[in-house]
Design an enzyme around this catalytic site. Structure first.
Site, short mmCIF file in Angstrom:
data_model
loop_
_atom_site.label_atom_id
_atom_site.label_comp_id
_atom_site.label_asym_id
_atom_site.label_seq_id
_atom_site.Cartn_x
_atom_site.Cartn_y
_atom_site.Cartn_z
N ILE A 33 3.85 -14.88 15.95
CA ILE A 33 5.19 -14.44 15.54
C ILE A 33 5.62 -15.10 14.23
O ILE A 33 6.46 -14.56 13.50
CB ILE A 33 6.21 -14.72 16.68
CG1 ILE A 33 7.42 -13.82 16.59
CG2 ILE A 33 6.59 -16.20 16.73
CD1 ILE A 33 8.29 -13.84 17.83
N ASN A 88 -4.77 -26.83 18.58
CA ASN A 88 -3.96 -28.04 18.58
C ASN A 88 -3.89 -28.60 20.00
O ASN A 88 -3.69 -27.84 20.96
CB ASN A 88 -2.54 -27.74 18.07
CG ASN A 88 -2.54 -27.35 16.60
OD1 ASN A 88 -3.32 -27.88 15.82
ND2 ASN A 88 -1.67 -26.42 16.23
N GLY A 94 0.57 -31.14 16.81
CA GLY A 94 1.31 -29.93 16.47
C GLY A 94 1.35 -28.91 17.59
O GLY A 94 1.88 -27.82 17.41
N GLN A 95 0.80 -29.25 18.75
CA GLN A 95 0.87 -28.28 19.87
C GLN A 95 2.32 -28.15 20.33
O GLN A 95 2.97 -29.15 20.64
CB GLN A 95 -0.02 -28.73 21.04
CG GLN A 95 -0.08 -27.68 22.14
CD GLN A 95 -1.04 -28.03 23.28
OE1 GLN A 95 -1.60 -29.11 23.33
NE2 GLN A 95 -1.21 -27.09 24.20
N HIS A 101 -4.58 -22.37 23.77
CA HIS A 101 -4.74 -21.24 22.85
C HIS A 101 -5.55 -21.64 21.63
O HIS A 101 -5.55 -22.80 21.23
CB HIS A 101 -3.38 -20.69 22.42
CG HIS A 101 -2.46 -21.73 21.82
ND1 HIS A 101 -1.73 -22.60 22.61
CD2 HIS A 101 -2.18 -22.04 20.55
CE1 HIS A 101 -1.02 -23.40 21.83
NE2 HIS A 101 -1.29 -23.09 20.56
N HIS A 103 -6.01 -20.62 17.62
CA HIS A 103 -5.51 -19.89 16.45
C HIS A 103 -6.72 -19.34 15.68
O HIS A 103 -7.72 -20.05 15.52
CB HIS A 103 -4.78 -20.84 15.49
CG HIS A 103 -3.55 -21.49 16.05
ND1 HIS A 103 -2.28 -21.17 15.62
CD2 HIS A 103 -3.39 -22.47 16.98
CE1 HIS A 103 -1.39 -21.93 16.26
NE2 HIS A 103 -2.04 -22.73 17.09
P1 5GP Z 1 0.80 -24.48 18.65
O1 5GP Z 1 1.76 -25.07 17.67
O2 5GP Z 1 1.17 -24.80 20.07
O3 5GP Z 1 -0.64 -24.77 18.34
O4 5GP Z 1 0.90 -22.91 18.48
C1 5GP Z 1 1.86 -22.14 19.09
C2 5GP Z 1 2.08 -20.94 18.23
O5 5GP Z 1 2.73 -19.95 19.01
C3 5GP Z 1 2.96 -21.18 17.01
O6 5GP Z 1 2.21 -20.98 15.84
C4 5GP Z 1 4.10 -20.17 17.16
O7 5GP Z 1 4.43 -19.54 15.96
C5 5GP Z 1 3.56 -19.17 18.17
N1 5GP Z 1 4.57 -18.59 19.03
C6 5GP Z 1 5.59 -19.26 19.67
N2 5GP Z 1 6.32 -18.38 20.38
C7 5GP Z 1 5.75 -17.16 20.20
C8 5GP Z 1 6.07 -15.85 20.70
O8 5GP Z 1 7.02 -15.63 21.45
N3 5GP Z 1 5.26 -14.83 20.29
C9 5GP Z 1 4.20 -15.02 19.47
N4 5GP Z 1 3.48 -13.95 19.13
N5 5GP Z 1 3.87 -16.24 18.98
C10 5GP Z 1 4.64 -17.29 19.35
#
Ligand code: 5GP
Length: 107
Positions: A33, A88, A94-95, A101, A103
């Protein structure tokens, strides 16, 4: 402890929408998003795993194989050949979503 109400669990349950790229019995891939590159996808396993440690230690071999295959399928669907994969792990890395998940980022 895994939070069943994290945003990715809600996406898997269809409670909030996502722009899907690939889906099978093991995993779901969708666009981030808030992209940090031209193409920024996320791939999540269908199961309750907080991070890569949890996934590697506790997911079945079938699910782990299915998940990494889904990562591959997502790359094919995106049509890219050069990209970064990032997982992450922990707040300080940064998680922000505590459902494992990967990226996939490409420019
Ligand atoms: P993290 O920071 O945990 O490695 O990655 C989480 C990612 O999830 C972030 O890059 C954030 O932009 C994405 N994200 C958070 N909420 C949503 C959502 O509701 N929909 C989508 N498509 N991505 C999301």
């Amino acid at each position: 402890m895994y939070d069943k109400n994290n945003v990715f669990a809600k996406i898997i349950r269809g409670e909030i929408p996502a722009d899907k790229i690939y889906e099978d019995d093991y995993a779901l891939a969708f666009y981030n998003i808030a992209p940090e590159s031209k193409i920024h996808a996320l791939v999540i396993p269908k199961g309750e795993f907080i991070n890569i440690y949890d996934f590697t230690e506790n997911a079945s071999t079938e699910l782990q194989t299915g998940f990494w295959n889904a990562v591959n399928q997502t790359v094919y669907k995106l049509g890219v050949t050069e990209f970064r994969t990032v997982a992450n792990t922990g707040k300080s890395s940064g998680q922000t979503v505590f459902h494992f998940h990967v990226h996939i980022m490409a420019n």
